[in-house]
Design an enzyme around this catalytic site. Structure first.
Site, PDB file in Angstrom:
ATOM      1  N   SER A   1       0.797  -1.226   0.000  1.00 40.61           N
ATOM      2  CA  SER A   1       0.000   0.000   0.000  1.00 40.61           C
ATOM      3  C   SER A   1       0.828   1.274   0.000  1.00 40.61           C
ATOM      4  CB  SER A   1      -0.944   0.005   1.205  1.00 40.61           C
ATOM      5  OG  SER A   1      -0.223  -0.142   2.412  1.00 40.61           O
TER       6      SER A   1
ATOM      7  N   ASP B   1      -2.597   8.480   7.680  1.00 45.54           N
ATOM      8  CA  ASP B   1      -3.584   7.684   8.402  1.00 45.54           C
ATOM      9  C   ASP B   1      -2.872   6.852   9.466  1.00 45.54           C
ATOM     10  OD1 ASP B   1      -2.350   5.659   6.946  1.00 45.54           O
ATOM     11  OD2 ASP B   1      -3.991   5.445   5.515  1.00 45.54           O
TER      12      ASP B   1
ATOM     13  N   HIS C   1       0.262   5.028   6.921  1.00 44.88           N
ATOM     14  CA  HIS C   1       0.929   5.551   5.729  1.00 44.88           C
ATOM     15  C   HIS C   1       1.342   7.012   5.875  1.00 44.88           C
ATOM     16  CE1 HIS C   1      -1.903   2.316   4.567  1.00 44.88           C
ATOM     17  NE2 HIS C   1      -0.871   1.895   3.855  1.00 44.88           N
TER      18      HIS C   1
END
Length: 395
Positions: A60, A359, A362
């Site tokens: 991600s 978040d 990340h």
């Protein structure tokens, strides 16, 4: 004085020979010109002067939207992700408020536009000659990493997809042309974090695993698996490969919240030491692996990128970089079974540039921009080895 005379017939014959010679020279000159023109044309068709293609693998941290084409709780192609992404561009579900580190590095290297996700229906045909992003949220080096979140495209599957791209390149450029093309291309790999977060250290679920397998044994298995994957990329004609190590995953907001009893307090910082110790062990062995591959695989240029050192330095010196918060994510969300990991009304900070993290896991675009600057022109090998990113790209 000697006088030379010719009869009409001899003079006519000499003239005829001269004309033949001139015509032959003209044909030869035209032939050379056509040959040179053809060579130039072929060189242009082979795009010899275009910048190298870029192929991205990982999780991600560098996903450009592949996660949104599979059944996974990570699906995030919605507000507020991409809130600061350049106007007129599709952010396609990046796990960030704006650009990821590979987006920024690509811009700095002069790469045209952002590299598209492999699962996007438009990433077909000659589009793949510019580059493809195979990364997927939840992915890991191990195939079972991230299973609790649903489908994901693990590293083995990403390499399978790259092999399909290679088949197209071969069909377009031929065997020799494709080999030269891929040897010039840049590959970037950012993976391994989830193998710790969503595998060995998964809360509660990983307790049996940790009892049966020591961190060192787990790390050795990771390195063994990763060696096979990196060697396979070499067998697929890749030569210039950036391999990022695992960052300080014990310092991301979600781990601070889940591992309260493991906090250590240094300069106001609180990180989960067990996770960071395991990642540091992996990183040490990974660097040795990179040195090994460069020594054993002819023509290979694997570059070790120290994500851990870059990110930890930012966290440890956050105020000097203009940040105000290094512990919390810029926005908060609650899991909603109908929306995946999202909530209808997330709480978003007003100034994203003041937060290290976007978040719970990340970094923000501001953090990625600092990261990119440190590794692009790292002249003293502080964060990259044996060369920096820009040197590898143009090598």
């Amino acid at each position: 004085m000697i006088r030379t005379t010719f009869s009409y017939s001899n003079s006519h014959h000499a003239h005829f020979l001269l004309m033949n010679v001139l015509m032959a020279l003209a044909v030869f000159t035209l032939s050379c010109s056509t040959s040179t023109s053809s060579a130039t044309s072929l060189e242009g068709n082979n795009d010899m002067h275009k910048p190298p293609a870029v192929y991205i693998f990982g999780d991600s941290l560098v996903d450009a939207g592949n996660v949104n084409y599979i059944v996974n709780l990570y699906r995030n192609n919605r507000f507020p992700n991409g809130i600061d992404f350049p106007r007129g561009k599709r952010y396609t579900g990046r796990f960030c408020n704006g650009r990821t580190v590979v987006d920024i590095i690509g811009e700095e290297l002069g790469v045209k536009d952002y590299i598209p996700p492999s699962l996007d229906p438009t990433t077909v045909g000659d589009v793949v000659l510019r580059g493809v992003n195979y990364a997927c949220g939840g992915a890991g080096i191990f195939n079972d990493t991230g299973a609790i979140f649903g489908d994901r495209i693990n590293m083995d599957a990403q390499i399978d997809n790259f092999a399909k791209t290679r088949d197209y390149i071969i069909s377009s450029l031929g065997g020799g042309g494709s080999k030269k093309f891929l040897e010039k291309a840049l590959l970037a790999i950012v993976i391994g974090s989830n193998d710790f977060i969503d595998n060995y250290f998964t809360p509660i679920l990983s307790i049996p695993k940790q009892k049966l397998e020591s961190p060192e044994h787990f790390v050795n298995s990771m390195i063994s698996k990763f060696r096979t994957q990196l060697t396979r990329l070499y067998a697929l004609d890749a030569r210039k490969i950036i391999v990022a190590n695992v960052g300080p995953v014990g310092c991301v907001p979600v781990e601070r919240a889940l591992n309260l009893k493991s906090w250590r307090h240094t300069k106001g910082d609180s990180c989960t030491t067990a996770m960071n110790d395991a990642t540091k062990l992996f990183n040490k062995k990974l660097k040795s692996l990179i040195i090994e591959l460069n020594s054993n695989l002819a023509g290979s240029k694997y570059v070790y990128l120290d994500s851990y050192k870059v990110l930890y330095h930012i966290i440890d010196n956050y105020q000097s970089y203009g940040f105000e918060d290094f512990k919390n994510g810029c926005f908060k969300l609650l899991a909603d079974p109908t929306l995946g990991l999202a909530s209808p009304t997330p709480l978003i900070c007003k100034d994203r540039s003041k937060y290290v993290f976007w978040d719970d896991a990340h970094p923000t675009e501001a953090t990625y921009a600092i990261f990119a600057k440190n590794v692009l022109d790292d002249h003293d090998s502080t964060y990259t080895y044996p060369m920096n990113v820009r040197q590898l790209y143009y090598s």
